[in-house]
Design an enzyme around this catalytic site. Sequence first.
Site, PDB file in Angstrom:
ATOM      1  N   HIS A   1     -13.675   0.648  -1.456  1.00 48.62           N
ATOM      2  CA  HIS A   1     -13.343   2.052  -1.693  1.00 48.62           C
ATOM      3  C   HIS A   1     -11.945   2.254  -2.275  1.00 48.62           C
ATOM      4  CE1 HIS A   1     -10.823   3.258   1.971  1.00 48.62           C
ATOM      5  NE2 HIS A   1     -11.121   1.996   2.201  1.00 48.62           N
TER       6      HIS A   1
ATOM      7  N   CYS B   1       0.768   7.276  11.878  1.00 46.59           N
ATOM      8  CA  CYS B   1       0.974   8.294  12.903  1.00 46.59           C
ATOM      9  C   CYS B   1       0.287   7.836  14.179  1.00 46.59           C
ATOM     10  CB  CYS B   1       0.405   9.635  12.469  1.00 46.59           C
ATOM     11  SG  CYS B   1       1.305  10.413  11.115  1.00 46.59           S
TER      12      CYS B   1
ATOM     13  N   ASN C   1       0.807  -1.216   0.000  1.00 43.40           N
ATOM     14  CA  ASN C   1       0.000   0.000   0.000  1.00 43.40           C
ATOM     15  C   ASN C   1       0.843   1.271   0.000  1.00 43.40           C
ATOM     16  OD1 ASN C   1       0.514  -1.064   2.738  1.00 43.40           O
ATOM     17  ND2 ASN C   1      -0.453   0.829   3.419  1.00 43.40           N
TER      18      ASN C   1
END
Length: 392
Positions: A209, A333, A159
């Site tokens: 999606h 993060c 990814n």
Amino acid sequence: MSGMSRIYLDHAASAPLRPEAVDALERTASLLNPAGQYASGREASRIVEDAREQIGELLGADRAEVLFTGSGTEADNIAVQGLAFGALRTCGARRIHVSAVEHPAVGESVDWLCGGLPVPGGPLFERVEIPVDVPGRPGAVGLLDPAQDALVTAMWVNNETGNVTDLASVVGPAVNVGIPTHVDAVQAVGHLPVDFHGLGVATLTASAHKFGGPKSVGLLLARRDAVIDTPVRGGGQERKLRSGTVNPQGAAATAAALAAAVAEMDAEHARLAGYQERLLDVVRSIPDAVVYTDPDGGALPSHVHMSFPGAEGDSLIMLLDVAGVDASTGSACSAGVNRASHVLTAMSVDVHTARGALRLTMGPATTDADIDRICALLPGVVEQARAAGTAY
């Protein structure tokens, strides 16, 4: 930036809804409970089953092997945990082969099975690391033993980098000896040809999606003979592996989006490859830039992943944001702190360099004008980010 539209370069995170998906959502908006034993329920069920059959045909699977979930992450969890528990129950196998570059949906599931699950006497499973090469592709597994190996799992397309795994060399040997195998194909489905039966794996996952379908719809392809002791409890609506009322609108829109993505795949690859080449030329002209996307070794043409040592990834994406460009670092993060990507550190990239990572990912919404603008903007943005320095 006044009067200029924004540029969206984060398609790997979430692609805009395709018009075909929007049409399907509108067409099925009034559908209710597909489990209902009344006329409206039967109509909703028919829509779900039609979508299931269409998706199966597009991905080389039988209709009964196509299961709808709430996300690609949920599908990965069901597959990884379910196959591992199934192998443990049926033959006592405890080893799980996995690389360090997997998505957290897979990596953290394996971590939990191999140490996070509180079991008297120690972990139920043992993690065996699949080595990765310099571009971050999982390599060949070691010696396999069906009596000991519960699962071999590998991501088809990374990814972050967009680099494509040679599945035949990673999961092929396990398939050949009957060891359960899982492929996280979230970044591949809709972008690469998929033949589930041809791959021979037990399970494969996707997320709508990522190819222009609706959010919160995942796909789990599961072979009929796969032994999956699912961790999900409830009504067992999806072949008793996934519980929860199936979303007929999401199923219809997913099938429509996937059909559109597959139909335009070759033309879109050619178009995006030209954009990728232009972007890479600009990136390589910037002093000390490090490129991780490897088109020569096999990568999706939609991705350009790179680092600019001396710049902070957060600075890069904030400066691009101000300039009207949506982008990401490609790293996780936590509590607002930019951390070096686990994919890059697994590739032996030093933390200082990994902290300057930037991921630009393109898709159907990307235009020539978008690429012109980002190519013009990027050198100056990197210079500004480097002037701001790296946080320690």
